[in-house]
Write an enzyme that holds these catalytic residues in place. Structure first.
Site, PDB file in Angstrom:
ATOM      1  N   ARG A   1       0.830  -1.217   0.000  1.00 39.82           N
ATOM      2  CA  ARG A   1       0.000   0.000   0.000  1.00 39.82           C
ATOM      3  C   ARG A   1       0.867   1.272   0.000  1.00 39.82           C
ATOM      4  NH1 ARG A   1      -3.069  -3.573  -0.735  1.00 39.82           N
ATOM      5  NH2 ARG A   1      -5.207  -3.798   0.033  1.00 39.82           N
TER       6      ARG A   1
ATOM      7  N   SER B   1     -10.671  -0.595   3.053  1.00 42.18           N
ATOM      8  CA  SER B   1      -9.956  -0.742   4.326  1.00 42.18           C
ATOM      9  C   SER B   1      -9.521   0.636   4.811  1.00 42.18           C
ATOM     10  CB  SER B   1      -8.707  -1.587   4.143  1.00 42.18           C
ATOM     11  OG  SER B   1      -9.044  -2.870   3.721  1.00 42.18           O
TER      12      SER B   1
ATOM     13  N   GLU C   1      -5.160   4.198   5.960  1.00 35.54           N
ATOM     14  CA  GLU C   1      -4.874   3.965   4.538  1.00 35.54           C
ATOM     15  C   GLU C   1      -5.292   5.155   3.660  1.00 35.54           C
ATOM     16  OE1 GLU C   1      -5.529  -0.187   2.735  1.00 35.54           O
ATOM     17  OE2 GLU C   1      -6.536   1.121   1.315  1.00 35.54           O
TER      18      GLU C   1
HETATM   19  N1  EPU Z   1     -11.033 -10.461  10.055  1.00 31.00           N
HETATM   20  C1  EPU Z   1     -11.753 -10.544  11.225  1.00 31.00           C
HETATM   21  N2  EPU Z   1     -12.701  -9.606  11.465  1.00 31.00           N
HETATM   22  C2  EPU Z   1     -12.978  -8.606  10.597  1.00 31.00           C
HETATM   23  C3  EPU Z   1     -12.222  -8.517   9.402  1.00 31.00           C
HETATM   24  C4  EPU Z   1     -11.251  -9.463   9.158  1.00 31.00           C
HETATM   25  O1  EPU Z   1     -11.533 -11.444  12.041  1.00 31.00           O
HETATM   26  O2  EPU Z   1     -13.873  -7.826  10.889  1.00 31.00           O
HETATM   27  C5  EPU Z   1     -10.041 -11.506   9.754  1.00 31.00           C
HETATM   28  C6  EPU Z   1     -10.561 -12.431   8.640  1.00 31.00           C
HETATM   29  O3  EPU Z   1     -11.325 -13.460   9.153  1.00 31.00           O
HETATM   30  C7  EPU Z   1      -9.276 -12.935   8.032  1.00 31.00           C
HETATM   31  C8  EPU Z   1      -8.336 -11.747   8.199  1.00 31.00           C
HETATM   32  O4  EPU Z   1      -8.869 -10.923   9.231  1.00 31.00           O
HETATM   33  O5  EPU Z   1      -8.763 -14.023   8.775  1.00 31.00           O
HETATM   34  C9  EPU Z   1      -8.146 -10.955   6.915  1.00 31.00           C
HETATM   35  O6  EPU Z   1      -9.415 -10.472   6.489  1.00 31.00           O
HETATM   36  P1  EPU Z   1      -9.750 -10.193   4.939  1.00 31.00           P
HETATM   37  O7  EPU Z   1      -9.405 -11.381   4.101  1.00 31.00           O
HETATM   38  O8  EPU Z   1     -11.141  -9.676   4.894  1.00 31.00           O
HETATM   39  O9  EPU Z   1      -8.730  -9.101   4.498  1.00 31.00           O
HETATM   40  P2  EPU Z   1      -8.150  -7.798   5.211  1.00 31.00           P
HETATM   41  O10 EPU Z   1      -6.770  -8.122   5.688  1.00 31.00           O
HETATM   42  O11 EPU Z   1      -9.113  -7.284   6.205  1.00 31.00           O
HETATM   43  C10 EPU Z   1      -6.982  -6.972   3.026  1.00 31.00           C
HETATM   44  C11 EPU Z   1      -6.916  -5.710   2.234  1.00 31.00           C
HETATM   45  C12 EPU Z   1      -8.166  -5.545   1.397  1.00 31.00           C
HETATM   46  C13 EPU Z   1      -8.298  -6.741   0.462  1.00 31.00           C
HETATM   47  C14 EPU Z   1      -8.339  -8.019   1.304  1.00 31.00           C
HETATM   48  C15 EPU Z   1      -8.324  -9.269   0.464  1.00 31.00           C
HETATM   49  C16 EPU Z   1      -5.546  -4.161   3.505  1.00 31.00           C
HETATM   50  C17 EPU Z   1      -5.512  -2.937   4.359  1.00 31.00           C
HETATM   51  N3  EPU Z   1      -6.742  -4.556   3.111  1.00 31.00           N
HETATM   52  O12 EPU Z   1      -8.049  -6.810   3.957  1.00 31.00           O
HETATM   53  O13 EPU Z   1      -8.025  -4.360   0.608  1.00 31.00           O
HETATM   54  O14 EPU Z   1      -9.473  -6.658  -0.326  1.00 31.00           O
HETATM   55  O15 EPU Z   1      -7.158  -8.081   2.160  1.00 31.00           O
HETATM   56  O16 EPU Z   1      -7.064  -9.410  -0.127  1.00 31.00           O
HETATM   57  O17 EPU Z   1      -4.488  -4.711   3.196  1.00 31.00           O
HETATM   58  C18 EPU Z   1      -8.437  -2.025   0.663  1.00 31.00           C
HETATM   59  O18 EPU Z   1      -7.222  -1.870   0.730  1.00 31.00           O
HETATM   60  O19 EPU Z   1      -9.231  -1.055   0.649  1.00 31.00           O
HETATM   61  C19 EPU Z   1      -8.984  -3.371   0.659  1.00 31.00           C
HETATM   62  C20 EPU Z   1     -10.297  -3.626   0.698  1.00 31.00           C
END
Ligand code: EPU
Length: 339
Positions: free
Chosen positions: A166, A239, A335
């Site tokens: 990012r 995010s 972000e």
């Molecule tokens: N999780 C929770 N609770 C929540 C959200 C997430 O326990 O409320 C856990 C999920 O169960 C999972 C882990 O956290 O084990 C990761 O969650 P998720 O796959 O939803 O991805 P994220 O890390 O929350 C990142 C990116 C997203 C991208 C997704 C999928 C960042 C800041 N965000 O989110 O990007 O779509 O991975 O690759 O790196 C964005 O940057 O705007 C964005 C949406």
């Protein structure tokens, strides 16, 4: 002036949080010539300039006393095709998802995991957008930008952009480079990335064993629609925090108290934590104060239920940052860009 400049314009339609602040001046650039003309005009008037794309990574906390220049240039083309590797170029104002769908319709793989990300092509390199195991740096070959200090065009290679999670040269030097068009190397062979999160599972639930890039794109769209709010229905900027990268010892310390910790080891020995998981554990998921809230299905996403101001959303973000620091010793970095 051949480009129309309007005064006192609501920015509500131009930011995905739907924040209703006003721009002192507003114009859209469709061509390189428009960009140059608008920058020269603003300089002559001594107006600062805020360049925006889709406004999907932006938190507006006040009226913008500047010329808001929205990149609206469109056009996509194939620059070369050796039967396997195809170089495509898109203008900065192209909506990202529509561009991804165009590449898939040409039979080109590479961008499918980045389907349905809001925003424009020109904004994508700013923060090296990424999702489901792919970042644009993985398929990026170059871009053309205008140096706002000298007025000259400059070509950037992959190495020049210093992409990281990012992050990029452009994000670290705000206001210096105005991205005009971006080039990607895509492939007629399918080297698909299915290992991240629920992608493979979603495909097999659909009975798809030999997926095409379009199948992967469709699966990712359905996964995203399940837990990420559509900005057209509920204001948000995806995010709101980056996933923090912390020393392994701190991750271990947190894991002792919370064995379910979601953590991804990094090449340098540090550990990336899932910020959404920490925020949910801290009890913020679904929290609402007035019209500012934390999404009920994804704790990493702040939402505007209607009339929240940017200041209200920023204050909520700060409360979450303080709480996560106190509870876990982890600093969360925002972000979106704050204005
Ligand atoms: N999780 C929770 N609770 C929540 C959200 C997430 O326990 O409320 C856990 C999920 O169960 C999972 C882990 O956290 O084990 C990761 O969650 P998720 O796959 O939803 O991805 P994220 O890390 O929350 C990142 C990116 C997203 C991208 C997704 C999928 C960042 C800041 N965000 O989110 O990007 O779509 O991975 O690759 O790196 C964005 O940057 O705007 C964005 C949406």
């Amino acid at each position: 002036m051949s480009v129309q400049v309007r005064s006192d314009v609501s920015l509500k339609p131009y930011n995905t949080f739907g924040i209703d602040v006003r721009a002192a001046h507003f114009a859209e650039a469709h061509t390189d010539a428009d960009v140059r003309e608008l920058l020269a005009y603003a300089a002559a008037q001594q107006w600062p300039v805020l360049v925006i794309g889709g406004g999907s990574n932006l938190l507006l906390t006040a009226n913008v006393e500047a010329l808001v220049l929205r990149m609206a240039s469109t056009g996509v083309r194939m620059l070369s095709d050796d039967g396997q590797r195809v170089i495509v170029e898109a203008e900065a104002g192209e909506p990202w998802h529509a561009f991804v769908q165009w590449t898939l319709a040409q039979g080109l793989a590479g961008l499918e995991n980045l389907s349905l990300i809001p925003g424009t092509v020109g904004a994508a390199p700013m923060q090296n957008i990424g999702a489901y195991g792919v970042e644009i740096k993985d398929v990026f070959v170059g871009l053309t930008a205008l140096d706002r200090q000298t007025g000259e065009l400059r070509e950037f290679t992959l190495e020049d952009c210093a992409f990281a999670y990012r992050d990029s040269l452009f994000k670290r030097n705000p206001g210096r480079w105005l991205i005009l068009r971006v080039r990607f190397a895509l492939s007629r062979a399918m080297h698909l990335h299915l290992d991240y999160g629920p992608v493979r599972q979603r495909l097999s639930e659909q009975g798809i064993e030999q997926p095409t890039a379009q199948n992967v794109s469709d699966a990712i769209c359905s996964i995203r629609r399940e837990k990420l709010p559509d900005p057209a229905e509920l204001g948000n900027a995806g995010s709101f925090f980056k996933n923090p990268v912390v020393p392994a010892a701190l991750a271990e310390h947190i894991r002792q108290a919370h064995p379910g910790l979601v953590a991804y080891p990094q090449a340098d020995g540090q550990v990336k934590l899932a910020a959404g998981w920490l925020i949910e554990l801290a009890g913020w998921k679904g929290y609402r104060d007035g019209d500012a809230g934390v999404h009920r299905l994804q704790a990493l996403v702040l939402v505007n239920y209607g009339q929240a101001s940017g200041m209200q959303l920023h204050r909520l973000a700060q409360k979450i940052q303080v709480d996560i620091l106190e509870r876990f010793g982890v600093e969360l970095e925002m972000e979106p860009n704050l204005y």
